[in-house]
Design an enzyme around this catalytic site. Structure first.
Site, PDB file in Angstrom:
ATOM      1  CE  LYS A   1      -3.942  -2.190   2.328  1.00 46.37           C
ATOM      2  NZ  LYS A   1      -4.982  -2.021   3.358  1.00 46.37           N
TER       3      LYS A   1
ATOM      4  CE1 TYR B   1      -9.555  -2.898   0.527  1.00 43.77           C
ATOM      5  CE2 TYR B   1      -8.708  -1.042  -0.720  1.00 43.77           C
ATOM      6  CZ  TYR B   1      -8.495  -2.124   0.104  1.00 43.77           C
ATOM      7  OH  TYR B   1      -7.224  -2.444   0.515  1.00 43.77           O
TER       8      TYR B   1
ATOM      9  CG  PHE C   1     -13.237   1.981   7.259  1.00 42.29           C
ATOM     10  CD1 PHE C   1     -12.794   1.307   6.131  1.00 42.29           C
ATOM     11  CD2 PHE C   1     -13.871   1.251   8.258  1.00 42.29           C
ATOM     12  CE1 PHE C   1     -12.982  -0.051   5.983  1.00 42.29           C
ATOM     13  CE2 PHE C   1     -14.064  -0.123   8.116  1.00 42.29           C
ATOM     14  CZ  PHE C   1     -13.613  -0.774   6.965  1.00 42.29           C
TER      15      PHE C   1
ATOM     16  NE  ARG D   1      -7.060 -13.281   5.910  1.00 42.16           N
ATOM     17  CZ  ARG D   1      -7.468 -12.038   5.615  1.00 42.16           C
ATOM     18  NH1 ARG D   1      -7.227 -11.525   4.433  1.00 42.16           N
ATOM     19  NH2 ARG D   1      -8.114 -11.327   6.502  1.00 42.16           N
TER      20      ARG D   1
ATOM     21  CB  THR E   1      -7.025  -5.511  10.048  1.00 35.77           C
ATOM     22  OG1 THR E   1      -7.512  -6.684   9.381  1.00 35.77           O
ATOM     23  CG2 THR E   1      -7.333  -4.285   9.221  1.00 35.77           C
TER      24      THR E   1
ATOM     25  NE  ARG F   1      -2.222  -5.670   7.413  1.00 36.52           N
ATOM     26  CZ  ARG F   1      -3.282  -6.369   7.042  1.00 36.52           C
ATOM     27  NH1 ARG F   1      -3.738  -7.348   7.813  1.00 36.52           N
ATOM     28  NH2 ARG F   1      -3.896  -6.105   5.911  1.00 36.52           N
TER      29      ARG F   1
ATOM     30  CG  ASN G   1      -3.621  -2.231   6.828  1.00 36.12           C
ATOM     31  OD1 ASN G   1      -3.524  -1.822   5.690  1.00 36.12           O
ATOM     32  ND2 ASN G   1      -4.565  -3.073   7.217  1.00 36.12           N
TER      33      ASN G   1
ATOM     34  CG  HIS H   1      -5.634  -6.380   0.250  1.00 38.52           C
ATOM     35  ND1 HIS H   1      -6.792  -6.433   0.987  1.00 38.52           N
ATOM     36  CD2 HIS H   1      -5.800  -7.257  -0.783  1.00 38.52           C
ATOM     37  CE1 HIS H   1      -7.626  -7.296   0.411  1.00 38.52           C
ATOM     38  NE2 HIS H   1      -7.044  -7.806  -0.663  1.00 38.52           N
TER      39      HIS H   1
ATOM     40  CD  GLU I   1      -9.004  -9.337  -3.252  1.00 41.13           C
ATOM     41  OE1 GLU I   1      -9.821  -8.982  -2.389  1.00 41.13           O
ATOM     42  OE2 GLU I   1      -7.872  -9.794  -2.967  1.00 41.13           O
TER      43      GLU I   1
HETATM   44  P1  CMP Z   1      -7.452  -4.477   3.812  1.00 40.96           P
HETATM   45  O1  CMP Z   1      -6.971  -5.852   4.118  1.00 40.96           O
HETATM   46  O2  CMP Z   1      -6.870  -3.820   2.619  1.00 40.96           O
HETATM   47  O3  CMP Z   1      -9.047  -4.524   3.636  1.00 40.96           O
HETATM   48  C1  CMP Z   1      -9.896  -3.480   4.025  1.00 40.96           C
HETATM   49  C2  CMP Z   1      -9.154  -2.336   4.610  1.00 40.96           C
HETATM   50  O4  CMP Z   1      -9.933  -1.401   5.289  1.00 40.96           O
HETATM   51  C3  CMP Z   1      -8.211  -2.871   5.676  1.00 40.96           C
HETATM   52  O5  CMP Z   1      -7.159  -3.566   5.059  1.00 40.96           O
HETATM   53  C4  CMP Z   1      -7.823  -1.595   6.397  1.00 40.96           C
HETATM   54  O6  CMP Z   1      -6.713  -0.954   5.822  1.00 40.96           O
HETATM   55  C5  CMP Z   1      -9.059  -0.738   6.185  1.00 40.96           C
HETATM   56  N1  CMP Z   1      -9.741  -0.534   7.452  1.00 40.96           N
HETATM   57  C6  CMP Z   1     -10.311  -1.453   8.216  1.00 40.96           C
HETATM   58  N2  CMP Z   1     -10.831  -0.877   9.322  1.00 40.96           N
HETATM   59  C7  CMP Z   1     -10.548   0.442   9.225  1.00 40.96           C
HETATM   60  C8  CMP Z   1     -10.821   1.561  10.049  1.00 40.96           C
HETATM   61  N3  CMP Z   1     -11.468   1.438  11.191  1.00 40.96           N
HETATM   62  N4  CMP Z   1     -10.370   2.748   9.617  1.00 40.96           N
HETATM   63  C9  CMP Z   1      -9.717   2.894   8.426  1.00 40.96           C
HETATM   64  N5  CMP Z   1      -9.444   1.862   7.608  1.00 40.96           N
HETATM   65  C10 CMP Z   1      -9.851   0.650   8.019  1.00 40.96           C
END
Ligand code: CMP
Length: 140
Positions: free
Chosen positions: A11, A51, A59, A87, A93, A104, A114, A117, A128
């Site tokens: 990312k 997404y 968010f 994973r 996450t 992470r 983070n 993905h 994807e």
């Molecule tokens: P990802 O695995 O890319 O899939 C969905 C993304 O949403 C997740 O990683 C986070 O980066 C993002 N995400 C999840 N929860 C939150 C949150 N509370 N605020 C901002 N981003 C979020």
């Protein structure tokens, strides 16, 4: 165990800090093989489609803005049980909750920024991968 493919994104927070090589080293150390990779600037439309499952979450807007804020590296990873292995390697996450040694825990900044993905299941991995790669761009 079955050979699987999973989809990965390095990312914008990670490309900004020049740690794509550090992440790739962790991926390769885990036994996964990077069988396709490109650095792109995601469009707003691509991010919204990618997404879409989170469209109703509070968010969502912030997530899309972040994903188009800088370059990302999209990847296809291959290996035994690749979806679960990646994973585990990514960690939770929220980096504050991620296990020691995970990408992470080591590199991510926050739940939003983070660093990586990874697909959560085989059907999403296929979808994807197909969003970003043609079949002939994946060389196993
Ligand atoms: P990802 O695995 O890319 O899939 C969905 C993304 O949403 C997740 O990683 C986070 O980066 C993002 N995400 C999840 N929860 C939150 C949150 N509370 N605020 C901002 N981003 C979020």
């Amino acid at each position: 165990m079955a050979i699987e493919r999973t989809f990965s994104i390095i990312k914008p927070d990670a490309t900004a800090r020049n740690v794509t090589g550090a992440i790739n080293a962790m991926i390769e150390k885990s036994g996964l093989r990077i069988v396709a990779q490109k650095r792109i600037r995601m469009t707003r439309e691509q991010a919204e489609i990618f997404y879409a499952v989170h469209r109703e979450r509070p968010f969502f807007r912030e997530l899309v803005e972040f994903m188009i804020s800088g370059p990302v590296v999209v990847q296809v990873l291959e290996g035994d049980n690749a979806i679960a292995v990646y994973r585990d390697l990514m960690g939770a996450t929220d980096p504050a909750k991620a296990a020691d040694g995970t990408i992470r825990k080591v590199l991510a900044k926050s739940i939003g920024e983070n660093s990586v993905h990874g697909s959560d299941a085989a059907d999403t991995a296929n979808k994807e991968i197909a969003q970003f790669f043609a079949g002939n761009e994946i060389i196993g």
